[in-house]
Enzyme design. Structure first.
Site, short mmCIF file in Angstrom:
data_model
loop_
_atom_site.label_atom_id
_atom_site.label_comp_id
_atom_site.label_asym_id
_atom_site.label_seq_id
_atom_site.Cartn_x
_atom_site.Cartn_y
_atom_site.Cartn_z
N ARG A 1 -1.50 16.94 7.00
CA ARG A 1 -1.16 17.81 8.31
C ARG A 1 0.20 17.48 8.94
O ARG A 1 0.67 17.82 9.76
CB ARG A 1 -2.08 18.32 9.23
N ASP B 1 -3.65 7.87 -0.32
CA ASP B 1 -4.42 6.97 0.65
C ASP B 1 -3.85 5.68 0.44
O ASP B 1 -3.37 5.20 -0.51
CB ASP B 1 -6.00 7.03 0.07
N SER B 2 -3.86 4.81 1.81
CA SER B 2 -3.34 3.63 1.68
C SER B 2 -3.76 2.76 3.04
O SER B 2 -4.55 3.47 3.70
CB SER B 2 -1.71 3.62 2.00
N PHE C 1 4.34 2.11 11.57
CA PHE C 1 2.91 2.70 12.52
C PHE C 1 1.92 1.62 12.14
O PHE C 1 2.18 0.48 11.23
CB PHE C 1 2.79 4.11 12.36
N TYR D 1 -0.18 -1.23 10.84
CA TYR D 1 -0.24 -2.51 11.34
C TYR D 1 1.10 -3.12 11.21
O TYR D 1 1.52 -4.26 11.02
CB TYR D 1 -1.21 -3.18 10.20
N ASP D 2 2.29 -2.40 11.06
CA ASP D 2 3.65 -2.67 10.79
C ASP D 2 4.17 -3.97 11.64
O ASP D 2 4.77 -4.97 11.41
CB ASP D 2 4.62 -1.60 10.79
N LYS E 1 12.89 -0.07 4.95
CA LYS E 1 11.35 -0.27 4.56
C LYS E 1 11.16 0.74 3.46
O LYS E 1 10.22 0.52 2.42
CB LYS E 1 10.46 0.47 5.84
N HIS F 1 5.03 -0.05 0.04
CA HIS F 1 4.10 0.46 -0.77
C HIS F 1 4.18 1.94 -1.04
O HIS F 1 4.14 2.46 -2.07
CB HIS F 1 2.81 -0.07 -0.36
#
Lengths: 197, 197
Positions: A9, A72-73, A155, A157-158, A178, A183
């Site tokens: 969303r 999913d990451s 955002f 854990y960056d 980035k 990833h």
């Protein structure tokens, strides 16, 4: 394939995907589930990134009748045997509380020597099409954790993650910098030939 | 070997060890570091139970000149790739807050199906003697987690852990029942022939 639906969303994610796929030369419209009524929420009950991405892509493909993409990451910390992993967004127990998640991770690693703070961001993207075909691609960004937050981009854990080859955290990199190493960027570029074909 | 020192300030642990070793027929006096002045605190910086147990036993043997025993133990949850593991006592970020640790673990597993709640308690005991010999023994108690706390015996994660073959949690077992099957009881009994020899 002229349209695909992103199982999220988060309209920013759809815009990001549209941009990266467009840069790769694909003429495609990326919709999000926010563009449809009645797409059910899917509980992330899988045991792996792959399982969760497939769960979400299958559900959205079934609900919309269009090709669907889900990601999913998360961050996989060596010292925690690869956790938080699929629980990265809910590590402190509530979904999406970035600050609590990050602080808990730092607290858990308080006694760990600096040389054992290796970690990787991983992103898995699943593509499911109405004809039943399923593809999974993956991207990784290796690096290490630092104990002091630095930077305000990104955002999760960056602010405490320094990619290999860098001295800044990924929260100190621009979006373009980035994208080039992340990833998610790698996984999205791996997706291009699957969508184009 | 007539005396040994347990690398713990917890006198209850020394009494428990004295009892289990006595039941095994050993005529030995178990001291704790509380019986000595100036034994330094050892940071648990090891990456494994074995490493932490050896760190503590070596330090106490060096400080007291007596054979020293140290244990490191914790709960290893399948769904968390074996974590909390060595971080069991500090999982929520502060040492020894049992309630916070247990609640965090339950919260992290909120979306995990019941059939994937397998876990094992593990205990590793290291024995280090002044002549430089080192031994490591281990005990495991396999089982599964439940989402509702039951029982008030034991400590740590006992109220949400059901050992294999039981329907009660390990916090509902008596001390004697738990000794017979527990990771710590098994490791202590494995230690007996090493001390007796």
């Amino acid at each position: 394939m002229r349209q695909l639906v992103l199982a999220s969303r988060n309209v920013k994610k759809a815009v990001e995907m549209q941009r990266i796929l467009g840069e790769a030369g694909l003429d495609i419209q990326v919709l999000s589930v926010a563009d449809f009524d009645g797409v059910p929420e899917v509980a992330e009950t899988g045991a792996t990134f792959e399982a969760n991405a497939l769960l979400k892509a299958r559900a959205v493909c079934a609900a919309t009748g269009l090709p669907a993409v889900a990601d999913d990451s998360g961050i996989c910390v060596d010292e925690l045997n690869g956790m938080p992993g699929i629980l990265s967004a809910r590590w402190a127990g509530r979904h999406g509380d970035d600050d609590a998640n990050l602080q808990l991770l730092l607290d858990q690693l308080a006694d760990t020597p600096d040389e054992r703070l290796g970690a990787q961001f991983r992103c898995v993207i699943a593509l499911v099409t109405p004809d039943g075909s399923e593809h999974v691609v993956e991207g990784e960004m290796p690096g290490r954790l630092v104990r002091e937050r630095q930077g305000s981009n990104g955002f999760g854990y960056d602010p405490i993650f320094v990619p290999d080859g860098f001295t800044q955290t990924s929260a100190e990199l621009s979006a373009a910098e980035k994208d080039a190493i992340s990833h998610r960027g790698k996984a999205l570029r791996a997706l291009v030939p699957l969508i184009g074909s």
